[in-house]
Structures are given as C-alpha cells and as structure tokens.
Design a protein around this motif. Structure first.
Motif, PDB file in Angstrom:
ATOM      1  N   ASP B 277      10.081 148.388  47.281  1.00 17.59           N
ATOM      2  CA  ASP B 277      10.530 149.133  48.475  1.00 17.59           C
ATOM      3  C   ASP B 277      10.201 148.342  49.737  1.00 17.59           C
ATOM      4  OD1 ASP B 277      11.209 151.220  46.767  1.00 17.59           O
ATOM      5  OD2 ASP B 277       9.405 152.416  47.220  1.00 17.59           O
ATOM      6  N   VAL B 278       8.967 147.848  49.783  1.00 15.14           N
ATOM      7  CA  VAL B 278       8.519 147.079  50.956  1.00 15.14           C
ATOM      8  C   VAL B 278       9.361 145.821  51.106  1.00 15.14           C
ATOM      9  CG1 VAL B 278       6.607 145.724  51.905  1.00 15.14           C
ATOM     10  CG2 VAL B 278       6.148 147.971  50.872  1.00 15.14           C
ATOM     11  N   LEU B 279       9.620 145.160  49.970  1.00 17.97           N
ATOM     12  CA  LEU B 279      10.445 143.947  49.986  1.00 17.97           C
ATOM     13  C   LEU B 279      11.808 144.241  50.613  1.00 17.97           C
ATOM     14  CD1 LEU B 279      10.947 140.982  48.935  1.00 17.97           C
ATOM     15  CD2 LEU B 279      11.815 142.019  46.826  1.00 17.97           C
ATOM     16  N   ALA B 280      12.429 145.329  50.159  1.00 23.17           N
ATOM     17  CA  ALA B 280      13.763 145.678  50.665  1.00 23.17           C
ATOM     18  C   ALA B 280      13.720 145.970  52.163  1.00 23.17           C
ATOM     19  CB  ALA B 280      14.309 146.887  49.899  1.00 23.17           C
ATOM     20  N   LYS B 281      12.664 146.655  52.572  1.00 27.28           N
ATOM     21  CA  LYS B 281      12.554 147.048  53.980  1.00 27.28           C
ATOM     22  C   LYS B 281      12.321 145.836  54.885  1.00 27.28           C
ATOM     23  CE  LYS B 281      10.736 151.160  54.236  1.00 27.28           C
ATOM     24  NZ  LYS B 281       9.646 152.167  54.230  1.00 27.28           N
ATOM     25  N   ALA B 282      11.574 144.865  54.391  1.00 21.61           N
ATOM     26  CA  ALA B 282      11.228 143.689  55.201  1.00 21.61           C
ATOM     27  C   ALA B 282      12.266 142.569  55.088  1.00 21.61           C
ATOM     28  CB  ALA B 282       9.850 143.161  54.760  1.00 21.61           C
ATOM     29  N   TRP B 283      13.291 142.798  54.293  1.00 18.35           N
ATOM     30  CA  TRP B 283      14.230 141.736  53.914  1.00 18.35           C
ATOM     31  C   TRP B 283      14.778 140.949  55.098  1.00 18.35           C
ATOM     32  CZ3 TRP B 283      14.571 139.364  49.561  1.00 18.35           C
ATOM     33  CH2 TRP B 283      15.676 138.542  49.263  1.00 18.35           C
ATOM     34  N   ASN B 284      15.126 141.644  56.161  1.00 18.22           N
ATOM     35  CA  ASN B 284      15.763 140.954  57.294  1.00 18.22           C
ATOM     36  C   ASN B 284      14.771 140.238  58.211  1.00 18.22           C
ATOM     37  OD1 ASN B 284      18.394 141.646  56.539  1.00 18.22           O
ATOM     38  ND2 ASN B 284      18.146 143.688  57.462  1.00 18.22           N
ATOM     39  N   ASP B 285      13.502 140.511  58.010  1.00 16.46           N
ATOM     40  CA  ASP B 285      12.516 139.997  58.957  1.00 16.46           C
ATOM     41  C   ASP B 285      11.834 138.710  58.521  1.00 16.46           C
ATOM     42  OD1 ASP B 285      13.089 142.292  60.360  1.00 16.46           O
ATOM     43  OD2 ASP B 285      11.441 143.440  59.446  1.00 16.46           O
ATOM     44  N   TYR B 286      12.038 138.286  57.293  1.00 20.90           N
ATOM     45  CA  TYR B 286      11.317 137.116  56.768  1.00 20.90           C
ATOM     46  C   TYR B 286      12.243 136.180  55.997  1.00 20.90           C
ATOM     47  CZ  TYR B 286       7.115 139.555  58.175  1.00 20.90           C
ATOM     48  OH  TYR B 286       6.154 140.179  58.926  1.00 20.90           O
ATOM     49  N   ASP B 287      11.763 134.906  55.855  1.00 18.73           N
ATOM     50  CA  ASP B 287      12.500 133.911  55.056  1.00 18.73           C
ATOM     51  C   ASP B 287      11.992 133.869  53.617  1.00 18.73           C
ATOM     52  OD1 ASP B 287      13.647 132.862  57.496  1.00 18.73           O
ATOM     53  OD2 ASP B 287      11.692 131.906  57.855  1.00 18.73           O
ATOM     54  N   PHE B 288      10.707 134.174  53.479  1.00 20.69           N
ATOM     55  CA  PHE B 288      10.024 133.970  52.193  1.00 20.69           C
ATOM     56  C   PHE B 288       9.203 135.200  51.868  1.00 20.69           C
ATOM     57  CE2 PHE B 288       6.364 132.774  49.668  1.00 20.69           C
ATOM     58  CZ  PHE B 288       6.869 131.888  48.724  1.00 20.69           C
ATOM     59  N   PHE B 289       9.234 135.584  50.606  1.00 19.11           N
ATOM     60  CA  PHE B 289       8.502 136.771  50.171  1.00 19.11           C
ATOM     61  C   PHE B 289       7.674 136.443  48.938  1.00 19.11           C
ATOM     62  CE2 PHE B 289      12.413 137.904  52.246  1.00 19.11           C
ATOM     63  CZ  PHE B 289      12.057 138.911  53.141  1.00 19.11           C
ATOM     64  N   PHE B 290       6.375 136.631  49.067  1.00 13.32           N
ATOM     65  CA  PHE B 290       5.465 136.520  47.919  1.00 13.32           C
ATOM     66  C   PHE B 290       5.176 137.934  47.448  1.00 13.32           C
ATOM     67  CE2 PHE B 290       0.648 136.734  47.310  1.00 13.32           C
ATOM     68  CZ  PHE B 290       0.671 136.458  45.946  1.00 13.32           C
ATOM     69  N   VAL B 291       5.569 138.238  46.219  1.00 15.64           N
ATOM     70  CA  VAL B 291       5.335 139.564  45.666  1.00 15.64           C
ATOM     71  C   VAL B 291       4.391 139.421  44.474  1.00 15.64           C
ATOM     72  CG1 VAL B 291       6.388 141.631  44.675  1.00 15.64           C
ATOM     73  CG2 VAL B 291       7.667 140.264  46.354  1.00 15.64           C
ATOM     74  N   HIS B 292       3.263 140.095  44.558  1.00 14.50           N
ATOM     75  CA  HIS B 292       2.213 139.927  43.549  1.00 14.50           C
ATOM     76  C   HIS B 292       2.072 141.157  42.662  1.00 14.50           C
ATOM     77  CE1 HIS B 292      -1.951 139.981  41.969  1.00 14.50           C
ATOM     78  NE2 HIS B 292      -1.715 138.700  41.796  1.00 14.50           N
ATOM     79  N   PHE B 293       2.092 140.929  41.356  1.00 13.15           N
ATOM     80  CA  PHE B 293       1.899 142.009  40.375  1.00 13.15           C
ATOM     81  C   PHE B 293       0.637 141.717  39.587  1.00 13.15           C
ATOM     82  CE2 PHE B 293       3.027 143.839  36.063  1.00 13.15           C
ATOM     83  CZ  PHE B 293       2.841 145.171  36.433  1.00 13.15           C
ATOM     84  N   LYS B 294      -0.309 142.634  39.640  1.00  9.74           N
ATOM     85  CA  LYS B 294      -1.651 142.375  39.131  1.00  9.74           C
ATOM     86  C   LYS B 294      -1.843 142.667  37.641  1.00  9.74           C
ATOM     87  CE  LYS B 294      -6.201 141.862  39.202  1.00  9.74           C
ATOM     88  NZ  LYS B 294      -6.754 140.497  39.178  1.00  9.74           N
ATOM     89  N   TYR B 295      -1.142 143.657  37.111  1.00 14.09           N
ATOM     90  CA  TYR B 295      -1.597 144.260  35.851  1.00 14.09           C
ATOM     91  C   TYR B 295      -1.372 143.417  34.598  1.00 14.09           C
ATOM     92  CZ  TYR B 295      -2.622 148.079  38.901  1.00 14.09           C
ATOM     93  OH  TYR B 295      -3.135 148.819  39.918  1.00 14.09           O
ATOM     94  N   THR B 296      -0.496 142.404  34.695  1.00 13.51           N
ATOM     95  CA  THR B 296      -0.377 141.484  33.563  1.00 13.51           C
ATOM     96  C   THR B 296      -1.719 140.785  33.331  1.00 13.51           C
ATOM     97  OG1 THR B 296       0.774 140.192  35.276  1.00 13.51           O
ATOM     98  CG2 THR B 296       2.078 140.980  33.438  1.00 13.51           C
ATOM     99  N   ASP B 297      -2.347 140.386  34.420  1.00 10.30           N
ATOM    100  CA  ASP B 297      -3.670 139.747  34.301  1.00 10.30           C
ATOM    101  C   ASP B 297      -4.717 140.749  33.824  1.00 10.30           C
ATOM    102  OD1 ASP B 297      -5.672 137.608  34.893  1.00 10.30           O
ATOM    103  OD2 ASP B 297      -6.324 139.024  36.414  1.00 10.30           O
ATOM    104  N   SER B 298      -4.700 141.926  34.399  1.00 11.21           N
ATOM    105  CA  SER B 298      -5.726 142.926  34.047  1.00 11.21           C
ATOM    106  C   SER B 298      -5.715 143.235  32.561  1.00 11.21           C
ATOM    107  CB  SER B 298      -5.480 144.225  34.827  1.00 11.21           C
ATOM    108  OG  SER B 298      -5.295 143.960  36.196  1.00 11.21           O
ATOM    109  N   ARG B 299      -4.503 143.446  31.990  1.00  9.72           N
ATOM    110  CA  ARG B 299      -4.427 143.797  30.566  1.00  9.72           C
ATOM    111  C   ARG B 299      -4.763 142.584  29.693  1.00  9.72           C
ATOM    112  NH1 ARG B 299      -3.770 147.874  33.197  1.00  9.72           N
ATOM    113  NH2 ARG B 299      -5.996 147.406  33.340  1.00  9.72           N
ATOM    114  N   GLY B 300      -4.465 141.389  30.211  1.00  3.43           N
ATOM    115  CA  GLY B 300      -4.896 140.182  29.501  1.00  3.43           C
ATOM    116  C   GLY B 300      -6.414 140.090  29.469  1.00  3.43           C
ATOM    117  N   GLU B 301      -7.033 140.355  30.599  1.00  7.06           N
ATOM    118  CA  GLU B 301      -8.501 140.326  30.681  1.00  7.06           C
ATOM    119  C   GLU B 301      -9.121 141.372  29.740  1.00  7.06           C
ATOM    120  OE1 GLU B 301     -10.736 138.624  32.862  1.00  7.06           O
ATOM    121  OE2 GLU B 301      -9.502 137.864  34.506  1.00  7.06           O
ATOM    122  N   ASP B 302      -8.409 142.494  29.604  1.00  6.04           N
ATOM    123  CA  ASP B 302      -8.889 143.539  28.692  1.00  6.04           C
ATOM    124  C   ASP B 302      -8.767 143.117  27.228  1.00  6.04           C
ATOM    125  OD1 ASP B 302      -9.156 145.095  30.935  1.00  6.04           O
ATOM    126  OD2 ASP B 302      -7.364 146.306  30.567  1.00  6.04           O
TER     127      ASP B 302
END
Lengths: 401, 401
Positions: B277-302
């Motif tokens: 949602d945030v990505l879509a809302k900010a779309w016109n304001d930026y050139d580059f978007f870093f989107v981070h998803f944490k839970y792949t790492d968390s479940r790997g750590e588990d």
C-alpha cells in the motif's frame, strides 16, 4: 579488508575435520572438440557419487588465462593470494628439494657452467652434465666455509643445484650473476639494497671457493647464481584459520609448500595408498589434512591422455577410504589443469567438489569439467576455497551483526 | 576506479522506477541431498512467471564462505562494498532500534550488570533480566545530564540497551569497559586516540551517574559499555546513483540501514500488504523503492522449513500488486541465505531475479537456487546488483567513448 584478515577475525575452533584432496593438474582438455576430458573419460564411481550429494564448481587458480606453476597453484588452494604472496625462485627451488627454509635463510638457484682458461663462460649449462656427475660436485661444495654463515648445498638435476646461506642480516635482494651469454665471465653478485650487501659479499666468497674446488673439472668448473630469495613471510594455517594442519605428500615440492604455510609433514608415504594410511593414522591429531597426489600431473605432462585418466581412476579408488574416516568436509580438486593434449600446465579452470555438512546440492550428477559448469559453487578464484571449506565446517562466524 | 565512483560518474537521471524487493534470508538449503530448498518447495507462480521473462543469477553477499549479518548484507545489496564500509557495533545497535544516527553521534552498546558491594561484577548480563524489568531502568537513565552533550538512552532487549552521546568533538574510538569476566569491576572507558578522549570522559561521567540511579537494584545495578562507534560515512543514494530513494520496511534495523544511505522512510506499515500500500502511495514521489520483508529470515532462524516456504508464498502473492505499478526494473532477492536446516544466516549464494526492460532472458523457467545457476546474471557479488539495476533502467551512460 582482505579475505585472509576477515577469515582471521571470524574464525571459530571446533572439532570438525576438513580434508583437501589434491590431484595435481587434475583439469584437462578433450582430444577432439566435444569429446571427454581425462577426468570425464576416467571411470570415477566414487567421485560421481560424491558429486550427487555434494556441490561442484570450477576454480580459477590465479586469474583467467594465467597458468600457474606448482608454487602459486598451491598457495591459491591454501587460501593465500598468489599475486600477493610471491615465492622467489631460489626459495621455490630450495622448497622443491625438500629444504625447510627458515627466516635467516637466503636461497639461491645455481647453475654449473663451463669456463675457459680466461674465466669466460663457454657453456652456461656445463654441457648439460648428467645428474650422476653433477650431484657429487654439488656435494663437494659443502666443504666451503664462510665465517659466521651456515651453508647448505643441495643437488637438483643436471647442471642445477641450490645453495642456502643462513646467517644474521642476510637480505634477499641480489642480482643474478648469469650474464645470459657466453664469452664473458659470470657477473659479480651485486646487492640491490643495503640490507643485501652482506649476502652479495658472501656469495662472492662462495663463488671464489667453489671455483677452487671445481678447478680442473672438464665440464663444471664454474657456477652462476640466480633467483636469490628469502622464504616468503606467509602467515600460518594456525594463525589465519585456527587449523592444526597436516600435509601428506610424496614429493618434496609439495611438502615444502605445505611447510611454508605451517603445516606439519606427517608420515613418509611413497604411494597414494600409503598416503591414505598416513591420513588414517594422523586423523585424531589434526583438524585439516592436505593430501597430494602427483601422477595426474605427471601423465598430463607426458601427454598421455589414457594414462592420466588411469591415474584419476587410482585417485578415485581411494575416496571410499577417505570417506570412511567421516570427514566433516571433503574437497577434491587440483592446483591447476595439466591437459595431456598440451603436455603442460594450463590456465583452464579446475573442477572442484565439496561434500559434507551444509552443502547446497545442485543438479550435478558426476565429477567432470562440463558437469562442474552447472555446479552451485560457480566459478571462483582458488583462494576462496579455504573460506568455503571453513564455512561448511562451521568454523567461520558471522561478519557484522 | 572503484565501482561506486564509476557509477557516480556515469549516472543519468530519467523517470524510470526501480523496485528492489528483499525477502530477508531468502536463500536456503535442501533438507536432503538433491531435495528442494525452501524457495524451490514453495509455490511461487508469480515469481516463476517473472523468471521466464526476466533473468536470474546468484549473488555472493560478501565473499565466498563469508556469512553476513544484516548490516553488511544490506550494505552489499545497496551497492556499498561491505568490506570497505564497516558499521561499528554500537552504530548497528542504535540503527537496529530505529535511532537515526547523525554525524555528531557516538553510539554505544550497553549491558546491565550485577555488581557486589565492592563494585565487582557478579553477573555480566544482570541475571538475564527480562525486558519488562530492564526497559524502565534504561528509560530512567535518560535523567542523566552531562553539560554540552545530548544523551539518548534506548532500551533494546533483556540486559541490553543502547546509549548515544551527541556533541562536538566526540571521537568513536573507545575501548570496551566489559572486563569479560566476573569478580572484577567494569573497566574505565579508555580512548584509543586523542580525538576520542572527550568521549571517554563523558562515558565515565555517564557510568558514575548511572550507578547512582541504579543503586539498590537487585539485578541491574551497574553497566558495561561496548562497541563505541560513530555512524559510518556512507555516500547517499542521491550522490552515488542520482536516485531519490524510499525505504519501506516494518523492522527498525532495516529502516535504519536504509537511512544510513540516505533513503527516506515512507509510511508506517506493519504487514507486507501494508508495505505494498505504501509503495503504491509513494510511487510518484520516488525513483527507487527498497521493500523489505522480514519473515523469510525469521522462519529460517526458527529452523522451520515449511513455514519459511509459506512466507515465501506470501511474498510471492504480492508480486502482482508490484507489477501492476509497472516498474521499469524489478529486482527480487535476499540479503543472505537463512537455511531452516542451519537455523541461522549462511554464506550460500542468494537467488536474484531481474525483470523489466532490456533484460536478456535466459533458459530459466522458475525462481529457485538450482535454476538460478543457469541464469544470465551468473554468480556475482551483491554490491554489483545496483549497477545492474541502474543499467537496466537506462540510468548509466557509456564508460569511455
């Protein structure tokens, strides 16, 4: 930060066992386009089985297109950047005859030469004097005494021998005395820097005494000195990796190279089977084992494709004995390629296999150059093999939090 | 010339949009030799569709065999050589709790400890005091005043908290005060250089005041200071790449790392859906978007293979929403591998996918570790991903005429 410094900081000790099996000159070439290489032509059921449960790749010994000698080839495998840690020619020659160089030593490659009555060189290789004739002459030179200096003289082959000067304040930077032509006398030893002045003086005295001892010899009545070098200052396996390392090799060169990085020479094997006996016997005393097999390279140098393939089969045959020891991580590779087709070392990438815990298996089903191209390790510089082995053995901590 | 300097000189501005989707710890391992990894086991129809029209490869986060923490892992992805730009432990800790470090700040990792009546440490972790008890104590330390210095105290977890000193002339080179053993008092803060003398003095005053405030506490009546560090001097995305960059992340650590390279934090998402949602809302304001998803790492750590695969499926599910925004270039990757089998970060190469204009498609048909070995991007260091993304977005000019 350089990789070795990084590894030094991240290293962890544990009771894992790492084995590095090196088939010298392993990589090869097909005789016909699209044909098998020596490794692909050889029947290697044991290595193929490991390929299925391990991960493969190709290592570049130095940089693309660069053909290594044994020295840089092994330094790379041992994890030392071969373009940073240079082994001088004299040091490599001494190492090759099994001389264990110390920090006070300067090693020199020497040639017997033929001098005329005026002292000018008539043959820079003493008429290619056979080893049977030259070795006793080299040994005769052990009579030379220079105050405050220990001198070691080692026969090598034909006109070549090796001298090591041991003493305080001996720099290694002295110019070759070979004038590179006949009809002139050998050059005087000339120091490149102040620290090597004493070395040049001693070399001059050595030549003078040697010429007296050789007077009257028909072929070898003089000598030239080349490749003055101190041992390279290589950090040890213990220092960099925290590994107590054993070297198991038949040939002096490889024993010498292993000693330069602080490995212990164990056993006195004369065959591959005996090398594996030594490995088994030393198993509890070390963390890391470098096992060197020479004949893949030798038959490649001979240009004998079929015999090189046969040597690879002999190498494959001992793999079950190694696996029976249950190493945590086993790596199988070569120090460079020696394609029979080229009758010499080459720059071609070298097949690598890693088996053991935490390997990410890939689609590879057998051990061979083309199959390795599909491998999970990709293509990497040989100097990164050691960090990979340590990582698989859980011997490297995390970089940064 | 280093890659960042080259990119800085060649960069071109245009109105392209680049999205970097990071599934933390994406890479994995098969549970059995030859079996699927978490990514290969997961049903990822959307990523597989992109694999067909994009190009794949494997990235090495740092160097072969080196396992990165989150800091170096992300710096590499952001295009900063993680072996050149080192983030000190204190700076990373402050970043991890969302503190935006400025140039006048020195950050310090602190431990609550238990002291006896003589001032000697009896427990270096204050009896592993629970966070509910330690956080109010950390906040109490905000009462400490030192003239000319701004002080920030941030609770972290259990016995750990973080202090930031802000002021003129504060160097970051001060030794740890943790004596690494019990039965002795904490060490005095000792400056490693003249520029850090003032920091050491302030730290000493801080400790004295803190001990007064903590007097009578049963567990946490003392403290040790470790990992003094200033923020690393990282050039910004705008400076190096000419990109106005937005970071969209849930966890403070990744927000903090993005801020260190000059990205704007946008939105306050708490789920992956909200991140998009945030990505879509900010779309016109930026050139580059870093989107981070944490839970792949968390479940790997588990160590939970099935749950990590499920998280990858959730990640896959939002891909159509990202593609609907019509990015010029989309990259999907991780900052490192976190195989469930190893319950932690690892050194294994990380799958990379680039889709968008000017990609050279390859034979890859799905997104997974083994398939990536066939990919057109080959195996490359993570720090080269950013130049590749800029290139695909027509944001890099020609080098030389």
């Amino acid at each position: 930060m350089e990789i070795q410094q990084l590894v030094r900081e991240l290293k962890i000790k544990n009771d894992s066992k790492i084995v590095l099996l090196v088939a010298d000159g392993l990589g090869g070439l097909p005789l016909e386009p699209g044909g098998p290489t020596e490794l692909e032509a050889a029947k290697t059921p044991n290595l193929d089985a490991l390929a299925k449960i391990g991960t493969l790749g190709n290592s570049i010994p130095i940089l693309p297109g660069i053909t290594p000698g044994s020295g840089p080839g092994h330094l790379g495998l041992f994890g030392y950047d071969p373009l940073k840690f240079l082994i001088g020619r004299g040091a490599l020659e001494a190492t090759g005859v099994g001389f264990n160089l110390g920090p006070k030593d300067v090693a020199v490659r020497c040639n017997f030469v033929t001098l005329d009555a005026a002292g000018n060189i008539t043959d820079r290789r003493a008429g290619r004097i056979p080893s049977e004739e030259s070795a006793p002459l080299a040994i005769k030179l052990r009579e030379i005494k220079i105050s405050g200096i220990e001198i070691f003289v080692e026969p090598v082959k034909e006109h070549r021998f090796c001298v090591i000067f041991r003493g305080e304040g001996l720099g290694g930077s002295v110019a070759d005395t070979d004038p590179q032509k006949t009809g002139v006398p050998p050059l005087d030893p000339h120091a490149h820097n102040a620290e090597s002045q004493k070395t040049a003086e001693i070399a001059k005295q050595f030549v003078a005494q040697a010429e007296k001892l050789l007077k009257g010899q028909p072929k070898a009545n003089g000598l030239t000195l080349r490749g003055f070098a101190k041992a390279p200052a290589l950090p040890s396996y213990e220092d960099v990796y925290g590994l107590k390392a054993a070297a198991i090799a038949v040939y002096p060169m490889y024993k010498g190279l292993a000693q330069l990085v602080g490995m212990d020479l164990v056993g006195k094997p004369t065959t591959l089977a005996e090398e594996i006996d030594v490995l088994a016997k030393a198993w509890n005393d070390y963390d890391f084992f470098f096992v060197h097999f020479k004949y893949t390279d030798s038959r490649g140098e001979d240009g004998n494709f079929a015999e090189k393939a046969k040597m690879i089969e002999q190498f494959d045959a001992v793999v079950p004995r190694v696996m029976a020891l249950n190493p945590t991580v086993l790596a199988v590779t070569g120090d460079h390629s020696t394609p029979a087709k080229m009758k010499g070392h080459s720059w071609h990438a070298v097949p690598v296999l890693i088996a053991g815990q935490n390997v990410r298996t890939d689609a590879c089903q057998s051990f061979g150059e083309t199959e390795c191209l599909k491998g999970g390790l990709g293509q990497f510089q040989a100097m990164y093999l050691m960090p990979l082995l340590l990582a698989h053995a859980d011997r490297l901590g995390k970089f940064g939090a």
